[in-house]
Design a protein around this motif. Structure first.
Motif, PDB file in Angstrom:
ATOM      1  N   LEU A   1       0.825  -1.214   0.000  1.00 15.94           N
ATOM      2  CA  LEU A   1       0.000   0.000   0.000  1.00 15.94           C
ATOM      3  C   LEU A   1       0.861   1.267   0.000  1.00 15.94           C
ATOM      4  CD1 LEU A   1      -2.733  -1.094   2.580  1.00 15.94           C
ATOM      5  CD2 LEU A   1      -3.044  -0.771   0.121  1.00 15.94           C
ATOM      6  N   SER A   2       2.061   1.165   0.580  1.00 19.04           N
ATOM      7  CA  SER A   2       2.909   2.367   0.693  1.00 19.04           C
ATOM      8  C   SER A   2       3.391   2.881  -0.657  1.00 19.04           C
ATOM      9  CB  SER A   2       4.118   2.062   1.590  1.00 19.04           C
ATOM     10  OG  SER A   2       5.062   1.222   0.923  1.00 19.04           O
ATOM     11  N   VAL A   3       3.411   2.025  -1.684  1.00 15.51           N
ATOM     12  CA  VAL A   3       3.878   2.469  -2.997  1.00 15.51           C
ATOM     13  C   VAL A   3       2.753   3.026  -3.857  1.00 15.51           C
ATOM     14  CG1 VAL A   3       5.841   0.892  -3.004  1.00 15.51           C
ATOM     15  CG2 VAL A   3       3.673   0.164  -4.013  1.00 15.51           C
ATOM     16  N   LEU A   4       1.539   3.106  -3.313  1.00 14.84           N
ATOM     17  CA  LEU A   4       0.427   3.671  -4.076  1.00 14.84           C
ATOM     18  C   LEU A   4       0.666   5.127  -4.489  1.00 14.84           C
ATOM     19  CD1 LEU A   4      -2.766   2.159  -2.392  1.00 14.84           C
ATOM     20  CD2 LEU A   4      -1.743   1.577  -4.595  1.00 14.84           C
ATOM     21  N   PRO A   5       1.292   5.971  -3.649  1.00 10.77           N
ATOM     22  CA  PRO A   5       1.573   7.339  -4.133  1.00 10.77           C
ATOM     23  C   PRO A   5       2.450   7.362  -5.377  1.00 10.77           C
ATOM     24  CG  PRO A   5       1.791   7.240  -1.754  1.00 10.77           C
ATOM     25  CD  PRO A   5       1.610   5.830  -2.222  1.00 10.77           C
ATOM     26  N   PHE A   6       3.426   6.451  -5.447  1.00 11.18           N
ATOM     27  CA  PHE A   6       4.245   6.332  -6.650  1.00 11.18           C
ATOM     28  C   PHE A   6       3.380   5.969  -7.853  1.00 11.18           C
ATOM     29  CE2 PHE A   6       6.303   3.197  -9.444  1.00 11.18           C
ATOM     30  CZ  PHE A   6       7.337   3.960  -9.977  1.00 11.18           C
ATOM     31  N   SER A   7       2.523   4.960  -7.684  1.00 10.29           N
ATOM     32  CA  SER A   7       1.677   4.510  -8.786  1.00 10.29           C
ATOM     33  C   SER A   7       0.685   5.587  -9.202  1.00 10.29           C
ATOM     34  CB  SER A   7       0.927   3.235  -8.378  1.00 10.29           C
ATOM     35  OG  SER A   7       1.832   2.214  -8.026  1.00 10.29           O
ATOM     36  N   ALA A   8       0.130   6.308  -8.216  1.00  8.01           N
ATOM     37  CA  ALA A   8      -0.839   7.359  -8.531  1.00  8.01           C
ATOM     38  C   ALA A   8      -0.181   8.496  -9.306  1.00  8.01           C
ATOM     39  CB  ALA A   8      -1.463   7.891  -7.242  1.00  8.01           C
ATOM     40  N   ALA A   9       1.017   8.901  -8.881  1.00 13.76           N
ATOM     41  CA  ALA A   9       1.729   9.971  -9.592  1.00 13.76           C
ATOM     42  C   ALA A   9       2.072   9.540 -11.007  1.00 13.76           C
ATOM     43  CB  ALA A   9       3.001  10.352  -8.829  1.00 13.76           C
ATOM     44  N   LEU A  10       2.465   8.282 -11.166  1.00 12.74           N
ATOM     45  CA  LEU A  10       2.784   7.771 -12.488  1.00 12.74           C
ATOM     46  C   LEU A  10       1.549   7.768 -13.382  1.00 12.74           C
ATOM     47  CD1 LEU A  10       5.078   4.761 -13.159  1.00 12.74           C
ATOM     48  CD2 LEU A  10       2.935   4.955 -14.386  1.00 12.74           C
ATOM     49  N   LEU A  11       0.403   7.383 -12.812  1.00 11.48           N
ATOM     50  CA  LEU A  11      -0.839   7.352 -13.583  1.00 11.48           C
ATOM     51  C   LEU A  11      -1.237   8.746 -14.050  1.00 11.48           C
ATOM     52  CD1 LEU A  11      -3.262   5.722 -14.603  1.00 11.48           C
ATOM     53  CD2 LEU A  11      -4.334   6.046 -12.370  1.00 11.48           C
ATOM     54  N   VAL A  12      -1.127   9.717 -13.160  1.00 11.68           N
ATOM     55  CA  VAL A  12      -1.472  11.094 -13.523  1.00 11.68           C
ATOM     56  C   VAL A  12      -0.575  11.594 -14.651  1.00 11.68           C
ATOM     57  CG1 VAL A  12      -1.436  13.485 -12.698  1.00 11.68           C
ATOM     58  CG2 VAL A  12      -2.445  11.687 -11.284  1.00 11.68           C
ATOM     59  N   THR A  13       0.711  11.327 -14.542  1.00 11.05           N
ATOM     60  CA  THR A  13       1.647  11.783 -15.577  1.00 11.05           C
ATOM     61  C   THR A  13       1.367  11.114 -16.914  1.00 11.05           C
ATOM     62  OG1 THR A  13       3.288  11.892 -13.806  1.00 11.05           O
ATOM     63  CG2 THR A  13       4.084  12.206 -16.035  1.00 11.05           C
ATOM     64  N   ASN A  14       0.995   9.831 -16.870  1.00 17.22           N
ATOM     65  CA  ASN A  14       0.723   9.115 -18.109  1.00 17.22           C
ATOM     66  C   ASN A  14      -0.436   9.709 -18.889  1.00 17.22           C
ATOM     67  OD1 ASN A  14       1.883   6.169 -18.985  1.00 17.22           O
ATOM     68  ND2 ASN A  14       2.507   6.767 -16.941  1.00 17.22           N
ATOM     69  N   VAL A  15      -1.401  10.273 -18.188  1.00 16.06           N
ATOM     70  CA  VAL A  15      -2.524  10.912 -18.871  1.00 16.06           C
ATOM     71  C   VAL A  15      -2.040  12.077 -19.735  1.00 16.06           C
ATOM     72  CG1 VAL A  15      -4.683  12.178 -18.515  1.00 16.06           C
ATOM     73  CG2 VAL A  15      -4.150  10.198 -17.081  1.00 16.06           C
ATOM     74  N   LEU A  16      -0.979  12.726 -19.297  1.00 15.95           N
ATOM     75  CA  LEU A  16      -0.487  13.930 -19.994  1.00 15.95           C
ATOM     76  C   LEU A  16       0.645  13.637 -20.975  1.00 15.95           C
ATOM     77  CD1 LEU A  16      -0.281  16.263 -16.850  1.00 15.95           C
ATOM     78  CD2 LEU A  16      -2.153  16.117 -18.512  1.00 15.95           C
ATOM     79  N   THR A  17       1.293  12.483 -20.845  1.00 15.21           N
ATOM     80  CA  THR A  17       2.524  12.248 -21.607  1.00 15.21           C
ATOM     81  C   THR A  17       2.320  12.298 -23.111  1.00 15.21           C
ATOM     82  OG1 THR A  17       3.493  10.935 -19.825  1.00 15.21           O
ATOM     83  CG2 THR A  17       4.384  10.606 -22.017  1.00 15.21           C
ATOM     84  N   SER A  18       1.259  11.670 -23.624  1.00 10.48           N
ATOM     85  CA  SER A  18       1.072  11.649 -25.078  1.00 10.48           C
ATOM     86  C   SER A  18       0.900  13.061 -25.631  1.00 10.48           C
ATOM     87  CB  SER A  18      -0.123  10.779 -25.447  1.00 10.48           C
ATOM     88  OG  SER A  18      -1.324  11.302 -24.900  1.00 10.48           O
ATOM     89  N   ARG A  19       0.183  13.905 -24.906  1.00 15.84           N
ATOM     90  CA  ARG A  19       0.004  15.291 -25.365  1.00 15.84           C
ATOM     91  C   ARG A  19       1.323  16.060 -25.293  1.00 15.84           C
ATOM     92  NH1 ARG A  19      -5.607  16.773 -22.093  1.00 15.84           N
ATOM     93  NH2 ARG A  19      -6.882  15.096 -23.001  1.00 15.84           N
ATOM     94  N   LEU A  20       2.078  15.821 -24.228  1.00 16.21           N
ATOM     95  CA  LEU A  20       3.355  16.520 -24.096  1.00 16.21           C
ATOM     96  C   LEU A  20       4.331  16.082 -25.185  1.00 16.21           C
ATOM     97  CD1 LEU A  20       3.828  16.397 -20.207  1.00 16.21           C
ATOM     98  CD2 LEU A  20       3.297  18.405 -21.598  1.00 16.21           C
ATOM     99  N   VAL A  21       4.344  14.778 -25.494  1.00 17.08           N
ATOM    100  CA  VAL A  21       5.233  14.289 -26.543  1.00 17.08           C
ATOM    101  C   VAL A  21       4.858  14.890 -27.890  1.00 17.08           C
ATOM    102  CG1 VAL A  21       5.827  12.229 -27.882  1.00 17.08           C
ATOM    103  CG2 VAL A  21       5.907  12.142 -25.399  1.00 17.08           C
TER     104      VAL A  21
END
Length: 488
Positions: free
Chosen positions: A332-352
């Motif tokens: 459960l402690s690594v959920l903040p890592f996974s959540a931050a990664l998920l948020v960034t992934n939503v934006l990555t294709s547009r940023l690229v």
């Protein structure tokens, strides 16, 4: 490389036959079929990658229960993890070539079938030898299936925003796989028992098999005589190198087994170079390493998992040994890592699409570098919120911006005849990177602990050494990566 969607009028996605490129009807770039991204097919391919990535971390959490239930010795228990990584890493270069000959879709289906059956056998194991055999079989299936995921993803997407969106989903599977494995392993081990870290692969494997069969068309094959010499050399070199790296910390870098492994690896890789220079259809095309524009992204793909594997390993050590977390709490402690990664992934294709892979990937690697530096300042007085939460979020943001652009650069620049080889090299570099990172960082950790640094101090020292990996990756990628999409 042809970027035309493979499913044209009259082609059944469940049919293994390949329509030669020159006989396919041309699709208009403005037609709905050319513009629409087939998300179900993309998700099935990413699910395939996910189960292969999480398999080691999900088993790691269950190791204490496995040892007690099956009667493993302390040294024998390590082979539950090592055997899978060894076979996967050793065979992935060869399996990419096999996939290009028989078809990446067919290779993926065979590989996932083997992996699923092996998972059932592993969960039913009643003695150590049975579980080790099942893990070896899992590694064989994973090696056969893994290269095809990227080849097929490339074949059903078009360069530009469409492929960038597909890559964001794919990178999510890669990047959160290890973290999700910790959480899933903790949940399954705590609630159902260790067997379910193996059994859980059965329903997922069946979903993948049905999904690929129904949704994913075959990509073009490259009929050729198998490079037997290159196959033997690459398998020997990769297997020996992964074995040496995995065992370097526990047995010592100068121990005879490790030295012999490294000597075999050097001999195998030298033989591979000599053989591939003369072969018309090499297992590993040497042109990937003759120019820095192609070699640098591949080396960066090795260095990024080296740092990330170390971060997850030492996060698990700190939370359980220093903070007293249970395996489930660690997951459960690594959920903040996974959540931050998920948020960034939503934006990555547009940023690229707007900025290009080099800028976005470099920003991500800078985030990974900063996150590791921050985490390396941890000490015994830190709590989870004070010592880990911030680095976890920053590392997640960095990972979300890194892997998709890096993967896109590696795959896009591959010649059409060598797309399968590029996918195999991409997977091989990740396997090598994880083994390299853990070998180096756990060695530093052990030396610091032996010197009286204490648990937190030894972890901080190891993470400081790990900072080198994203730093080198950032330098290589920012200097040599070439854009694959048009920026706006």
């Amino acid at each position: 490389m042809s970027t035309q969607p493979l499913q044209s009028a009259g082609h059944d996605p469940g049919d293994d036959r390949v329509i030669p490129p020159g006989q396919r009807p041309a699709a208009s770039d403005h037609s709905p079929s050319a513009q629409r991204l087939r998300y179900p097919a993309v998700i099935v391919l990413c699910l395939t990658q996910l189960i292969l990535v999480i398999d080691n971390s999900v088993v790691n959490v269950a190791l204490p229960q496995i040892r007690h239930a099956l009667g493993f010795s302390a040294t024998g228990l390590s082979w539950v993890v090592t055997s899978y990584a060894l076979v996967f890493g050793g065979l992935v270069l060869l399996s990419g070539k096999v996939g290009s000959i028989i078809g990446p879709r067919r290779a993926l289906l065979i590989g996932v079938s083997i992996f699923t059956v092996a998972s059932a056998l592993g969960g039913a194991a009643t003695m150590p030898a049975m579980l080790i055999a099942a893990r070896i079989l899992q590694g064989l299936g994973a090696a056969l299936a893994a290269p095809g995921t990227l080849v097929l993803l490339m074949s059903i997407t078009r360069p530009g925003p469409q492929r960038a969106r597909a890559m964001t989903v794919f990178v999510l599977a890669i990047s959160i796989g290890a973290a999700l494995g910790l959480l899933l392993g903790g949940l399954l081990t705590t609630s159902l028992g260790w067997e379910w870290v193996m059994f859980v692969n059965i329903p997922i494997g069946l979903v993948v098999l049905v999904g690929v069969r129904l949704l994913v068309p075959e990509a073009p094959r490259a009929p050729a005589r198998l490079d037997v010499g290159g196959a033997v050399a690459s398998t020997t070199g990769m297997t020996a190198l992964v074995y040496g790296l995995i065992n370097a910390e526990s047995q010592g870098w100068a121990s005879p087994p490790v030295l012999v492994s490294f000597a075999l690896a050097i001999a195998g890789l030298l033989a591979l170079v000599l053989i591939e220079r003369r072969h018309a259809a090499p297992v590993v095309p040497l042109e990937f390493f003759t120019q820095m524009r192609s070699a640098a992204p591949l080396v960066a793909m090795m260095l990024i998992p080296a740092g990330q594997a170390g971060f997850l390993y030492f996060a698990a050590l700190f939370t359980q040994n220093a903070l007293g977390f249970t395996p489930l709490q660690t997951g459960l402690s690594v959920l903040p890592f996974s959540a931050a990664l998920l948020v960034t992934n939503v934006l990555t294709s547009r940023l690229v699409t707007r900025l290009g892979e080099r800028i976005v990937g470099s920003l991500g690697m800078a985030g990974l570098l900063a996150g590791l530096v921050w985490m390396s300042r941890i000490d015994a007085a830190d709590t989870f919120a004070g010592g880990l939460l911030g680095p976890f979020v920053l590392l997640g943001l960095g990972a979300g911006l890194t892997i998709a652009p890096l993967t896109a650069v590696i795959m896009h620049q591959a010649p059409p005849a060598h797309v399968a080889a590029a996918s195999s090299l991409n997977q091989a570099m990740q396997q090598l990177g994880g083994a390299l990172g853990l070998a180096v960082m756990t060695t530093v950790y052990g030396s610091a602990a032996a010197g009286g640094a204490g648990e937190a101090g030894a972890i901080a020292t190891a993470l400081t050494a790990g900072v080198v990996f994203p730093l080198l990756a950032l330098t290589l990628f920012a200097t040599w990566a070439r854009p694959t999409t048009t920026t706006h």
